[in-house]
Motif scaffolding. Sequence first.
Motif, short mmCIF file in Angstrom:
data_model
loop_
_atom_site.label_atom_id
_atom_site.label_comp_id
_atom_site.label_asym_id
_atom_site.label_seq_id
_atom_site.Cartn_x
_atom_site.Cartn_y
_atom_site.Cartn_z
N LEU A 1 0.81 -1.21 0.00
CA LEU A 1 0.00 0.00 0.00
C LEU A 1 0.85 1.26 0.00
CD1 LEU A 1 -2.69 -1.07 2.61
CD2 LEU A 1 -3.04 -0.76 0.15
N LEU A 2 1.91 1.27 0.79
CA LEU A 2 2.67 2.49 0.99
C LEU A 2 3.32 3.00 -0.29
CD1 LEU A 2 4.32 1.71 4.44
CD2 LEU A 2 2.43 3.27 3.96
N ALA A 3 3.66 2.08 -1.18
CA ALA A 3 4.27 2.50 -2.45
C ALA A 3 3.31 3.31 -3.30
CB ALA A 3 4.75 1.27 -3.22
N ARG A 4 1.99 3.24 -2.99
CA ARG A 4 0.98 3.93 -3.79
C ARG A 4 0.28 5.05 -3.01
NH1 ARG A 4 0.96 -1.55 -5.27
NH2 ARG A 4 0.72 -1.96 -7.51
N ALA B 1 5.92 4.26 6.70
CA ALA B 1 5.51 5.44 5.95
C ALA B 1 6.71 6.29 5.56
CB ALA B 1 4.52 6.26 6.77
N LEU B 2 7.63 6.50 6.49
CA LEU B 2 8.80 7.32 6.20
C LEU B 2 9.69 6.68 5.14
CD1 LEU B 2 9.77 8.49 9.81
CD2 LEU B 2 8.55 9.77 8.04
N ALA B 3 9.81 5.36 5.16
CA ALA B 3 10.64 4.68 4.16
C ALA B 3 10.11 4.89 2.75
CB ALA B 3 10.72 3.19 4.48
N HIS B 4 8.82 5.21 2.64
CA HIS B 4 8.22 5.46 1.33
C HIS B 4 7.95 6.95 1.11
CE1 HIS B 4 7.50 1.13 1.70
NE2 HIS B 4 7.40 1.13 0.39
N GLY B 5 8.38 7.80 2.03
CA GLY B 5 8.19 9.24 1.87
C GLY B 5 6.75 9.68 1.95
N VAL B 6 5.96 9.02 2.81
CA VAL B 6 4.53 9.32 2.91
C VAL B 6 4.25 10.09 4.20
CG1 VAL B 6 2.20 8.37 2.92
CG2 VAL B 6 4.02 7.17 1.68
N PRO B 7 3.66 11.27 4.11
CA PRO B 7 3.31 12.02 5.33
C PRO B 7 2.11 11.39 6.03
CG PRO B 7 2.53 13.19 3.40
CD PRO B 7 3.32 12.00 2.89
N SER C 1 9.21 16.97 3.62
CA SER C 1 9.89 16.50 4.84
C SER C 1 9.94 14.98 4.89
CB SER C 1 9.17 17.05 6.08
OG SER C 1 9.23 18.46 6.12
N ALA C 2 8.83 14.34 4.51
CA ALA C 2 8.81 12.88 4.49
C ALA C 2 9.81 12.32 3.48
CB ALA C 2 7.40 12.37 4.17
N MET C 3 9.97 12.99 2.36
CA MET C 3 10.93 12.54 1.36
C MET C 3 12.36 12.67 1.85
SD MET C 3 9.31 11.26 -1.20
CE MET C 3 10.54 11.23 -2.51
N ALA D 1 14.98 9.59 1.98
CA ALA D 1 16.35 9.62 1.46
C ALA D 1 17.35 9.19 2.53
CB ALA D 1 16.68 11.01 0.94
N GLU D 2 17.09 9.58 3.78
CA GLU D 2 17.97 9.18 4.88
C GLU D 2 17.96 7.66 5.07
OE1 GLU D 2 18.47 9.89 9.72
OE2 GLU D 2 17.09 11.14 8.56
N ILE D 3 16.77 7.08 4.98
CA ILE D 3 16.64 5.62 5.13
C ILE D 3 17.28 4.89 3.96
CG2 ILE D 3 14.97 3.72 5.20
CD1 ILE D 3 13.08 5.65 6.72
N ALA D 4 17.10 5.43 2.75
CA ALA D 4 17.55 4.73 1.54
C ALA D 4 19.05 4.49 1.51
CB ALA D 4 17.13 5.52 0.31
#
Length: 380
Positions: free
Chosen positions: A277-280, A296-302, A354-356, A360-363
């Motif tokens: 779900l999070l990827a979408r 959520a943060l790993a996918h940049g989702v607020p 901010s979520a993105m 990026a930090e996680i990636a």
Amino acid sequence: MLFTFAGGTGHFLPLVPFARAAENAGHVVAFGAQAGMLTTVAAAGFSGYDGGGPTLLVTTGRTPLLEFDLARELSAIRDGYAGRTARERATKLRQLCEVWRPDILVCDEMDFGALVAAETMGIPYATVITIGSGAFAWPDLLREPLNDIRQEHALPPDPELSMLRRYLILSPFPPSFRDPAKPLPPNAHAIRAVAAERAGSDDESWLANRAPRPLVYFTLGTIFNLESGDLFERALKGLSNLPVDVVVTVGRELDPQVLGPQPSNVHVRSYIPQSLLLARCELVVSHAGSGSVVGALAHGVPMVLLPMGADQPFNAARCEDLHVGRVLHPVEARPEDVRLAALAVLSDATYKQSAMRLKAEIAVLPDPAYGIRLLDRLGS
């Protein structure tokens, strides 16, 4: 490698990426868990043994939503995790280690009894962080009960609780998410360890072919959905009035029919892997559990967050500090409050930006295989 955890699913899932990486590296892996979690361990494809601790309560219905009570949560840590649960698990896991003979023990950070068992057996151990914000990392809360248990196992007093940080710490969270007032020790390593389960073809097909409008994912996790009162209904009433699709998962313990008829843009399921779900998603509405937040943060989702208990209020506060979400009071929030909060996060690009940054930090963090190489050094 013996992996152990003292609680429920939220304590198990952070260990899974490391256990799979260990198997991929050729290690023999098993889990030591509460008896009530052994079916969950088996369903994930792992061998499991009863590691002691209270049997998890099983219920098929929801209970009233309670106000957050910090004193109650601290008592659960001190008297439960560091007291009764640790005492039983120290003995049970020691017996398991005498038979199974692991070279290394890997435990969730709340499995204090596992640390005592490993120390009495002379087994090196690592801790996996399961509380991302660092909440409850208060030595004064743990010192007395843990030293009482150490004494019962003929271990010397540990006034500084060096047992909590003796060998290796693996943290599946971006470093900036942790409360700056509660830093991890130098032997801690941040790891990119977000599980990537897959759903069945029906869910994937529906997600791929739905209308081209924003997708909102609403979850209260795996345990707190049973303690949520009417929170599902209130939040859904607000979200359903937005020009979005809403997917809500109620957990395997609840029948999706419990929420009654819903508008055509609301889709109720027992469970869909959040990685699918999070990827979408454009927005996550959740209880601010550590797993839901880091996913959520790993996918940049607020996010819009409704923290109910445990470490959730602390996670929610960090999300506000980092401007990746808005926080509502779960008991007091009206449908209109949820609608307005969701609309504010969806319409303000700074939340997404901010979520993105956290994504990026996680990636760039090393993957779980790196954590296994660190564990190999303990056993060499």
